[in-house]
Design a protein around this motif. Structure first.
Motif, PDB file in Angstrom:
ATOM      1  N   LEU A 145      -7.400  13.759   5.135  1.00  0.00           N
ATOM      2  CA  LEU A 145      -6.022  14.172   5.422  1.00  0.00           C
ATOM      3  C   LEU A 145      -5.073  13.830   4.281  1.00  0.00           C
ATOM      4  CD1 LEU A 145      -5.904  13.009   9.145  1.00  0.00           C
ATOM      5  CD2 LEU A 145      -5.987  15.378   8.332  1.00  0.00           C
ATOM      6  N   TRP A 146      -5.301  12.686   3.632  1.00  0.00           N
ATOM      7  CA  TRP A 146      -4.441  12.234   2.535  1.00  0.00           C
ATOM      8  C   TRP A 146      -5.346  11.883   1.348  1.00  0.00           C
ATOM      9  CZ3 TRP A 146      -3.847  10.330   7.617  1.00  0.00           C
ATOM     10  CH2 TRP A 146      -2.761  10.908   8.308  1.00  0.00           C
TER      11      TRP A 146
ATOM     12  N   ARG B 253      -0.703  14.347  10.399  1.00  0.00           N
ATOM     13  CA  ARG B 253      -0.700  15.171   9.189  1.00  0.00           C
ATOM     14  C   ARG B 253       0.007  16.504   9.436  1.00  0.00           C
ATOM     15  NH1 ARG B 253       0.198  17.535   5.504  1.00  0.00           N
ATOM     16  NH2 ARG B 253      -0.985  17.955   3.595  1.00  0.00           N
ATOM     17  N   GLN B 254      -0.192  17.086  10.603  1.00  0.00           N
ATOM     18  CA  GLN B 254       0.416  18.368  10.918  1.00  0.00           C
ATOM     19  C   GLN B 254       1.938  18.314  10.887  1.00  0.00           C
ATOM     20  OE1 GLN B 254      -1.021  20.099  14.564  1.00  0.00           O
ATOM     21  NE2 GLN B 254      -3.162  19.981  13.957  1.00  0.00           N
TER      22      GLN B 254
ATOM     23  N   LEU C 155      -4.532  11.184  14.139  1.00  0.00           N
ATOM     24  CA  LEU C 155      -4.392  11.295  12.692  1.00  0.00           C
ATOM     25  C   LEU C 155      -4.138  12.738  12.288  1.00  0.00           C
ATOM     26  CD1 LEU C 155      -7.282   8.912  11.546  1.00  0.00           C
ATOM     27  CD2 LEU C 155      -4.821   8.434  11.487  1.00  0.00           C
ATOM     28  N   ASP C 156      -4.855  13.666  12.898  1.00  0.00           N
ATOM     29  CA  ASP C 156      -4.661  15.074  12.573  1.00  0.00           C
ATOM     30  C   ASP C 156      -3.252  15.525  12.926  1.00  0.00           C
ATOM     31  OD1 ASP C 156      -5.857  17.794  11.888  1.00  0.00           O
ATOM     32  OD2 ASP C 156      -5.105  18.149  13.911  1.00  0.00           O
TER      33      ASP C 156
ATOM     34  N   ALA D 196      -9.075   9.815   7.355  1.00  0.00           N
ATOM     35  CA  ALA D 196      -7.791   9.559   6.691  1.00  0.00           C
ATOM     36  C   ALA D 196      -7.814  10.060   5.253  1.00  0.00           C
ATOM     37  CB  ALA D 196      -7.468   8.063   6.744  1.00  0.00           C
TER      38      ALA D 196
ATOM     39  N   ARG E  77       3.010  11.407   5.437  1.00  0.00           N
ATOM     40  CA  ARG E  77       2.266  11.194   4.208  1.00  0.00           C
ATOM     41  C   ARG E  77       2.001   9.710   4.025  1.00  0.00           C
ATOM     42  NH1 ARG E  77       6.037  12.496   0.144  1.00  0.00           N
ATOM     43  NH2 ARG E  77       7.616  12.297   1.781  1.00  0.00           N
TER      44      ARG E  77
END
Length: 330
Positions: free
Chosen positions: A179-180, A153-154, A149-150, A176, A158
């Motif tokens: 991150l969002w 995002r990197q 998940l990380d 999650a 989106r």
């Protein structure tokens, strides 16, 4: 992993072992992965002799002779030793067995299981205390999902509508939303105890519960069989950290919940089970976009191919493709 513990008689099996054997047992063991409720393994050294170590295996229900035989293969030095097998009193054995777990760091996340452990500066610190449900962040599958998940995002992915199926303690859903933070999110588990624990953990970690953007809805459900889960579809991100068998069985229903171009992250399977899981999801219109391995435990990221005709699902938001341009979009 993300399973909840039933209220059944618990047993402990104790064997002596060497320090080298104890160190080799770090994390959870692939040999027990196919059991419906694998034991929790803990090793410790004798207080008065650092050369003497012991292995304690906590089972839900009386362990079978086959399970004890398998356990002994993990510590060959104890091959001639009779194991100590004892029924435990009716206490919270998961909490007892998980005391002293070291914090886990994966990507930008630092997960503590004991409140007194210090937070790690510069990381998203989450507290998932040992309790009545599994999913404290220690298992390789959970760590693999956090790292996946990380990484997503990197690279600029989106998501606006997220589902975590089989949430356990709620950890992956919390990650999650960090991150969002504007996403809608729902998490489910088949065990109502896990859902209660997830709600408590959400409060502890500043995760707002509810149905709006940036909030987490929690439901008790077998797989995706719940009106709230179906009603919030289609999702642009769906996470399922459960065993290989249920992942294969749930493939049609989980894939049906995901929008065109959406992403599914799968874990809880062994390396030798990955091909079967991937094939089940390919048959539902998914393609493998990424695979990462942590020991014997792979984490899979799959993306849904666009469908055609009148059955093509509508997106909640046309901009929420689930994968940024330039990172494998079709």
């Amino acid at each position: 992993m993300n399973d909840a513990v039933a209220s059944v008689q618990s047993w402990k099996v104790t064997l002596p072992c060497t320090r080298a054997e104890a160190e080799a047992l770090d994390g959870e063991i692939a040999a027990f992965a196919l059991m419906e409720r694998p034991p929790v393994l803990m090793t410790s050294e004798a207080a008065d002799d650092e050369t003497v170590w012991r292995l304690d295996a906590y089972f839900e229900g009386k362990p079978s002779p086959a399970a004890i035989k398998l356990l002994k293969t993990l510590v060959p030095s104890a091959s001639g030793t009779k194991p100590l097998i004892e029924a435990l009193p009716d206490e919270d054995w998961v909490t007892m067995s998980q005391q002293g777990l070291e914090p886990v760091t994966a990507g930008r996340f630092h997960v503590r299981n004991i409140a007194s452990d210090p937070e790690l500066p510069g990381y998203v610190n989450l507290l998932i205390e040992a309790g009545r449900a599994f999913g404290t962040g220690q298992h390789e599958t959970t760590v693999g999902c956090l790292a996946m998940l990380d990484r997503m995002r990197q690279v600029g992915m989106r998501f606006r509508n997220v589902a975590d199926i089989g949430t356990g303690t709620g950890l992956l859903a919390f990650a999650a939303l960090h991150l969002w933070p504007r996403a809608h999110a729902i998490a489910s588990d088949i065990d109502p105890v896990a859902v209660e624990i997830s709600a408590d953990n959400a409060l502890e970690n500043g995760i707002r519960l509810g149905d709006g953007a940036g909030r987490l809805a929690l439901v008790t459900a077998a797989g995706a069989d719940h009106a709230a889960i179906v009603g919030r579809a289609p999702y642009d991100l769906l996470i399922a950290n459960i065993l290989a068998g249920p992942l294969i069985e749930l493939a049609p229903s989980l894939c049906a919940l995901v929008e065109d171009g959406g992403t599914i992250v799968l874990a809880g399977l062994l390396n030798e089970q990955a091909d079967g899981v991937i094939a089940a999801y390919r048959a539902q219109g998914m393609r493998l976009a990424e695979r990462s391995n942590r020991g014997d435990w792979p984490t899979l990221r799959l993306r849904k191919r666009p469908s055609i005709g009148w059955k093509r699902p509508r997106r909640i938001n046309s901009a929420a493709r689930g994968e940024a341009p330039g990172f494998g979009s079709i």
